[in-house]
Scaffold this motif. Structure first.
Motif, short mmCIF file in Angstrom:
data_model
loop_
_atom_site.label_atom_id
_atom_site.label_comp_id
_atom_site.label_asym_id
_atom_site.label_seq_id
_atom_site.Cartn_x
_atom_site.Cartn_y
_atom_site.Cartn_z
N TRP A 310 0.82 -1.21 0.00
CA TRP A 310 0.00 0.00 0.00
C TRP A 310 0.86 1.26 0.00
O TRP A 310 0.52 2.26 -0.64
CB TRP A 310 -0.95 -0.01 1.20
CG TRP A 310 -0.28 0.08 2.54
CD1 TRP A 310 0.08 -0.93 3.36
CD2 TRP A 310 0.12 1.29 3.20
NE1 TRP A 310 0.69 -0.46 4.49
CE2 TRP A 310 0.72 0.90 4.44
CE3 TRP A 310 0.04 2.65 2.90
CZ2 TRP A 310 1.23 1.81 5.34
CZ3 TRP A 310 0.54 3.57 3.81
CH2 TRP A 310 1.14 3.15 5.02
N GLN A 311 1.97 1.22 0.71
CA GLN A 311 2.86 2.38 0.74
C GLN A 311 3.51 2.60 -0.62
O GLN A 311 3.69 3.74 -1.07
CB GLN A 311 3.92 2.18 1.81
CG GLN A 311 4.78 3.41 2.06
CD GLN A 311 5.74 3.21 3.21
OE1 GLN A 311 5.66 2.23 3.94
NE2 GLN A 311 6.67 4.13 3.38
N LEU A 313 2.13 1.84 -3.52
CA LEU A 313 1.10 2.40 -4.40
C LEU A 313 0.85 3.88 -4.09
O LEU A 313 0.66 4.68 -5.01
CB LEU A 313 -0.20 1.60 -4.25
CG LEU A 313 -0.13 0.14 -4.72
CD1 LEU A 313 -1.44 -0.58 -4.44
CD2 LEU A 313 0.22 0.07 -6.20
N VAL A 314 0.85 4.25 -2.81
CA VAL A 314 0.65 5.65 -2.44
C VAL A 314 1.79 6.51 -2.97
O VAL A 314 1.57 7.60 -3.53
CB VAL A 314 0.53 5.78 -0.90
CG1 VAL A 314 0.61 7.24 -0.47
CG2 VAL A 314 -0.77 5.16 -0.42
#
Length: 341
Positions: A310-311, A313-314
């Motif tokens: 997720w990090q 992708l962010v």
């Protein structure tokens, strides 16, 4: 009536549109905008590619906690070559409670002290790695992640008779209590004693004393790939017959958890000291090799980690959105200046 209500709802939703569309008749393509867009897309691709490598990279996380395991046994792995005949020396362990540990796990092998060219090359390589580890501590993280495992070249069977082999290789392992102790190699075989133990040194001539030694391996706990022990590759040459070598070792329990290895082991730090035994000059003691070890109450947990998905992708969305907004502002500024001039 229902149609009217539906139209009003659609009108209200359209008014809330935060992304209004510009008619194509109002859009004008330019060479400047196309050039900036091409640069922006290239920059996006390059930064996204580099960000992927950052996502794949891992790092080691170190945590500390109190070691609560005090009842288990500690394994000592030994491989030391001493420049004396095997019948003249003995090795054993005496712990803090004056308990003598059986040394049945140790083997005595008559060898030559001089190394073959292959073994000397291995030994020099190991010493070079140790020198770099003392300067660049982050190199240990690389070894942890790589989980490299190597062993020195095997000694070829000597064609010399046992009488011409003047050195002794002591290798094997011992199991001791998890308390401070003293592993030592000195003159004479050890015998039990009511107050600890003693060595039969009186039967050995002082002329045969030579505690020049080479530590091929000394570790505590299970031997796992990726850890090079501090004393591995150490070589000491003595010019005096009565010589005492002392190693003060602090053992640190270590729990290693990487993507290749998961195990409980021990690392250690060491302080060295050596001196010539000369009773006439006031330098008293016993000739030999003494390794006094103590166990730290803290345990180190070493865990390999990497960036969460997720990090990644962010960060990727931040790169794309940031470049889009920056290039849009830059093109608008160029158009504004073009209109002025």
């Amino acid at each position: 009536m229902r149609r009217l209500t539906r139209k009003k709802a659609l009108t209200l939703v359209k008014e809330l549109d935060a992304f209004p569309k510009v008619p194509e008749s109002y859009v004008e393509a330019s060479a400047t905008g196309g050039t900036v867009s091409l640069i922006a897309f290239t920059l996006m691709a390059a930064l996204a590619f580099l960000e992927f490598f950052v996502y794949r990279n891992t790092w080691m996380r170190y945590e500390y906690e109190v070691d609560k395991d005090f009842s288990s046994k500690l394994k000592i792995n030994v491989d030391i070559t001493v420049a004396m005949r095997c019948q003249y020396i003995g090795a054993d362990v005496l712990d803090l409670a004056e308990t003598m540990v059986a040394s049945d796990g140790l083997k005595y092998e008559a060898v030559n002290f001089e190394l073959s060219p292959q073994q000397r090359l291995w030994h020099m390589t190991l010493q070079h790695i140790q020198d770099r580890l003392r300067v660049e501590h982050s190199l240990q993280d690389v070894l942890f992640k790589a989980a490299l495992k190597g062993s020195p070249p095997a000694q070829s069977p000597s064609e010399d008779s046992s009488s011409s082999l003047t050195a002794c290789r002591i290798h094997g392992h011992l199991y001791v209590n998890k308390v401070a102790g003293n592993f030592h190699i000195t003159v004479g075989k050890s015998i039990p004693h009511p107050r600890g133990h003693a060595h039969l040194a009186a039967l050995v001539s002082h002329d045969s004393y030579n505690f020049s030694h080479r530590i091929d391996h000394l570790s505590f706990g299970e031997a796992i790939p990726g850890i090079i022990s501090t004393l591995d590759g150490t070589e000491k040459i003595s010019t005096e017959s009565n010589h005492m070598f002392q190693y003060f070792i602090t053992i640190v329990p270590t729990k290693l958890n990487t993507y290749k290895v998961s195990a409980d082991t021990h690392q250690y730090s060491v302080t060295e000291r050596e001196r010539v035994i000369n009773h006439a000059a006031g330098s008293h003691g016993v000739s030999g090799i003494f390794m006094k070890y103590d166990i730290s109450s803290l345990m180190v947990k070493v865990t390999e980690q990497h960036m969460p998905l997720w990090q990644f992708l962010v960060r990727l969305c931040g790169i794309i959105g940031g470049i889009f907004s920056t290039t849009g502002t830059f093109v608008s500024l160029l158009f504004f200046m073009h209109c002025i001039y």
